[in-house]
Write a protein that holds these residues in place. Structure first.
Motif, PDB file in Angstrom:
ATOM      1  N   ASP A 155       0.791  -1.226   0.000  1.00 21.39           N
ATOM      2  CA  ASP A 155       0.000   0.000   0.000  1.00 21.39           C
ATOM      3  C   ASP A 155       0.823   1.275   0.000  1.00 21.39           C
ATOM      4  O   ASP A 155       0.279   2.363   0.216  1.00 21.39           O
ATOM      5  CB  ASP A 155      -0.963   0.004   1.183  1.00 21.39           C
ATOM      6  N   ILE A 156       2.138   1.176  -0.238  1.00 23.48           N
ATOM      7  CA  ILE A 156       2.963   2.377  -0.370  1.00 23.48           C
ATOM      8  C   ILE A 156       3.837   2.240  -1.612  1.00 23.48           C
ATOM      9  O   ILE A 156       4.160   1.126  -2.029  1.00 23.48           O
ATOM     10  CB  ILE A 156       3.851   2.619   0.872  1.00 23.48           C
ATOM     11  N   PRO A 157       4.236   3.355  -2.225  1.00 22.36           N
ATOM     12  CA  PRO A 157       5.101   3.275  -3.412  1.00 22.36           C
ATOM     13  C   PRO A 157       6.456   2.655  -3.052  1.00 22.36           C
ATOM     14  O   PRO A 157       7.017   2.943  -1.998  1.00 22.36           O
ATOM     15  CB  PRO A 157       5.262   4.744  -3.838  1.00 22.36           C
ATOM     16  N   ASN A 158       6.952   1.805  -3.949  1.00 20.31           N
ATOM     17  CA  ASN A 158       8.228   1.153  -3.695  1.00 20.31           C
ATOM     18  C   ASN A 158       8.778   0.625  -5.011  1.00 20.31           C
ATOM     19  O   ASN A 158       8.065   0.531  -6.008  1.00 20.31           O
ATOM     20  CB  ASN A 158       8.038  -0.003  -2.707  1.00 20.31           C
ATOM     21  N   ALA A 159      10.067   0.265  -5.008  1.00 25.05           N
ATOM     22  CA  ALA A 159      10.626  -0.484  -6.132  1.00 25.05           C
ATOM     23  C   ALA A 159      10.060  -1.896  -6.084  1.00 25.05           C
ATOM     24  O   ALA A 159       9.871  -2.461  -4.998  1.00 25.05           O
ATOM     25  CB  ALA A 159      12.148  -0.507  -6.041  1.00 25.05           C
ATOM     26  N   ARG A 160       9.792  -2.479  -7.254  1.00 23.95           N
ATOM     27  CA  ARG A 160       9.131  -3.775  -7.336  1.00 23.95           C
ATOM     28  C   ARG A 160       9.937  -4.747  -8.195  1.00 23.95           C
ATOM     29  O   ARG A 160      10.686  -4.337  -9.080  1.00 23.95           O
ATOM     30  CB  ARG A 160       7.728  -3.632  -7.934  1.00 23.95           C
ATOM     31  N   ALA A 161       9.734  -6.039  -7.914  1.00 24.34           N
ATOM     32  CA  ALA A 161      10.357  -7.100  -8.706  1.00 24.34           C
ATOM     33  C   ALA A 161       9.344  -8.214  -8.907  1.00 24.34           C
ATOM     34  O   ALA A 161       8.555  -8.511  -8.010  1.00 24.34           O
ATOM     35  CB  ALA A 161      11.602  -7.648  -8.000  1.00 24.34           C
ATOM     36  N   SER A 177      12.070   0.162 -11.155  1.00 23.97           N
ATOM     37  CA  SER A 177      13.113   0.780 -10.346  1.00 23.97           C
ATOM     38  C   SER A 177      12.671   2.096  -9.713  1.00 23.97           C
ATOM     39  O   SER A 177      11.814   2.804 -10.234  1.00 23.97           O
ATOM     40  CB  SER A 177      14.350   1.061 -11.202  1.00 23.97           C
ATOM     41  N   VAL A 178      13.308   2.409  -8.611  1.00 20.79           N
ATOM     42  CA  VAL A 178      13.272   3.755  -8.044  1.00 20.79           C
ATOM     43  C   VAL A 178      14.530   4.447  -8.564  1.00 20.79           C
ATOM     44  O   VAL A 178      15.628   4.187  -8.098  1.00 20.79           O
ATOM     45  CB  VAL A 178      13.250   3.712  -6.508  1.00 20.79           C
ATOM     46  N   GLN A 179      14.363   5.289  -9.590  1.00 19.60           N
ATOM     47  CA  GLN A 179      15.516   5.864 -10.285  1.00 19.60           C
ATOM     48  C   GLN A 179      15.311   7.352 -10.516  1.00 19.60           C
ATOM     49  O   GLN A 179      14.296   7.755 -11.103  1.00 19.60           O
ATOM     50  CB  GLN A 179      15.725   5.149 -11.628  1.00 19.60           C
ATOM     51  N   PRO A 180      16.252   8.205 -10.070  1.00 18.34           N
ATOM     52  CA  PRO A 180      16.131   9.629 -10.340  1.00 18.34           C
ATOM     53  C   PRO A 180      16.044   9.900 -11.844  1.00 18.34           C
ATOM     54  O   PRO A 180      16.733   9.236 -12.615  1.00 18.34           O
ATOM     55  CB  PRO A 180      17.423  10.203  -9.755  1.00 18.34           C
ATOM     56  N   PRO A 181      15.241  10.867 -12.309  1.00 18.95           N
ATOM     57  CA  PRO A 181      14.388  11.745 -11.488  1.00 18.95           C
ATOM     58  C   PRO A 181      13.046  11.123 -11.120  1.00 18.95           C
ATOM     59  O   PRO A 181      12.200  11.766 -10.529  1.00 18.95           O
ATOM     60  CB  PRO A 181      14.179  12.948 -12.413  1.00 18.95           C
ATOM     61  N   TYR A 182      12.845   9.854 -11.506  1.00 17.29           N
ATOM     62  CA  TYR A 182      11.588   9.146 -11.210  1.00 17.29           C
ATOM     63  C   TYR A 182      11.819   8.303  -9.967  1.00 17.29           C
ATOM     64  O   TYR A 182      12.144   7.125 -10.037  1.00 17.29           O
ATOM     65  CB  TYR A 182      11.189   8.277 -12.392  1.00 17.29           C
ATOM     66  N   ASP A 183      11.676   8.898  -8.781  1.00 22.28           N
ATOM     67  CA  ASP A 183      12.207   8.269  -7.577  1.00 22.28           C
ATOM     68  C   ASP A 183      11.141   7.938  -6.536  1.00 22.28           C
ATOM     69  O   ASP A 183      11.453   7.743  -5.372  1.00 22.28           O
ATOM     70  CB  ASP A 183      13.276   9.157  -6.940  1.00 22.28           C
ATOM     71  N   ASP A 184       9.871   7.872  -6.929  1.00 21.39           N
ATOM     72  CA  ASP A 184       8.822   7.649  -5.937  1.00 21.39           C
ATOM     73  C   ASP A 184       8.423   6.188  -5.782  1.00 21.39           C
ATOM     74  O   ASP A 184       7.717   5.834  -4.844  1.00 21.39           O
ATOM     75  CB  ASP A 184       7.573   8.461  -6.295  1.00 21.39           C
ATOM     76  N   GLY A 185       8.829   5.308  -6.715  1.00 21.20           N
ATOM     77  CA  GLY A 185       8.349   3.937  -6.678  1.00 21.20           C
ATOM     78  C   GLY A 185       6.904   3.861  -7.135  1.00 21.20           C
ATOM     79  O   GLY A 185       6.292   4.873  -7.498  1.00 21.20           O
ATOM     80  N   ILE A 186       6.335   2.657  -7.139  1.00 19.43           N
ATOM     81  CA  ILE A 186       4.948   2.506  -7.579  1.00 19.43           C
ATOM     82  C   ILE A 186       4.172   1.624  -6.608  1.00 19.43           C
ATOM     83  O   ILE A 186       4.746   0.844  -5.848  1.00 19.43           O
ATOM     84  CB  ILE A 186       4.860   1.906  -8.993  1.00 19.43           C
ATOM     85  N   MET A 187       2.863   1.753  -6.687  1.00 10.03           N
ATOM     86  CA  MET A 187       1.976   0.915  -5.892  1.00 10.03           C
ATOM     87  C   MET A 187       1.893  -0.470  -6.526  1.00 10.03           C
ATOM     88  O   MET A 187       2.092  -0.637  -7.729  1.00 10.03           O
ATOM     89  CB  MET A 187       0.588   1.542  -5.813  1.00 10.03           C
ATOM     90  N   MET A 188       1.542  -1.462  -5.720  1.00 10.12           N
ATOM     91  CA  MET A 188       1.513  -2.833  -6.215  1.00 10.12           C
ATOM     92  C   MET A 188       0.467  -3.027  -7.310  1.00 10.12           C
ATOM     93  O   MET A 188       0.693  -3.752  -8.285  1.00 10.12           O
ATOM     94  CB  MET A 188       1.246  -3.807  -5.066  1.00 10.12           C
TER      95      MET A 188
END
Length: 244
Positions: A155-161, A177-188
């Motif tokens: 339920d929170i943004p994160n890097a996923r695999a 990935s959590v990668q600058p400048p896109y660094d917020d992650g995503i919801m499941m």
């Protein structure tokens, strides 16, 4: 990038989807034995931890990703080399890999007794399992990923695999990935819905965050400060002596 020999084709690329950087490896193999799991030091509960890229190099993997980091928790059913090492099916969905290289899912609380798990492993020719989850896609449809779940921070943004199966002996390994400048992650849910657009028949969530790592020929592909982990899943060539 790509690798090809008569027994395996692996194509790996990076793309931006909805402001999230995806590292994707598509793999086709000739035989299910080329799809493998490796635990640190080659044994269950060794106590050692390594980087995904280090373990990938040690087994001469064509493509590898982190597994479930089983050593971090007591939950989950672990099968390794067709042996049940831990039987705990109460809280987590399990991904079983059978002798055909197919992904089979057993959901939390569906199978909890050790005797039943051992019988399932024997009757279905299970080679190894992954204990993280949840199941993201089954039979081409997104599953309920908004349910309460003990791992993965759904339920929170994160890097996923994720590990995905497209067809027989045909797979995707995917890192969001959590990668600058896109660094917020995503919801499941967004992750699962994106995998559905790829045409995945089956998809299973692996350990994310700093564990989420994709390695090709032992070289890290995604932007991450790698965490030491206890296990990987990988694809190997079937050429004798593992020569690439």
């Amino acid at each position: 990038s790509y690798y090809h020999d008569p027994t395996i084709l692996a194509i790996t690329w990076k793309q931006l989807i909805n402001d999230t950087v995806y590292n994707i490896s598509e793999i086709k193999i000739a035989d299910s034995s080329q799809f493998r799991r490796f635990l640190s030091d080659g044994e269950y509960s060794s106590g050692s931890k390594y980087l995904t890229s280090e373990m990938a190099s040690s087994v001469n993997a064509v493509v590898a990703t982190n597994g479930d980091y089983y050593a971090m928790r007591k939950m989950g059913t672990i099968v390794y080399n067709s042996q049940v090492m831990r039987a705990e099916g109460h809280r987590m969905d399990t991904c079983f890999i059978d002798s055909n290289g197919d992904m089979q899912f057993v959901y939390a609380r569906e199978m909890t007794e050790e005797e039943d798990i051992c019988q399932y492993v024997q009757e279905n020719g299970i080679r190894f399992s992954l204990a993280f989850g949840p199941v993201l896609i089954e039979d081409g449809k997104v599953c309920n990923v908004n349910k309460p779940y003990p791992v993965g921070e759904l339920d929170i943004p994160n890097a996923r695999a994720a590990l995905c199966q497209m067809d027989s002996l045909h797979y995707l390994m995917v890192i969001a990935s959590v990668q600058p400048p896109y660094d917020d992650g995503i919801m499941m849910l967004e992750f699962a819905e994106t995998l559905e657009t790829f045409g995945c028949k089956m998809a299973y969530n692996l350990d994310g965050g700093r564990s989420a790592s994709l390695a090709v020929d032992g070289k890290l592909q995604n932007y991450v400060y790698e965490r030491l982990v206890s296990d990987i899943i990988y694809f190997a060539t079937a050429i004798p002596n593992g020569e690439k």
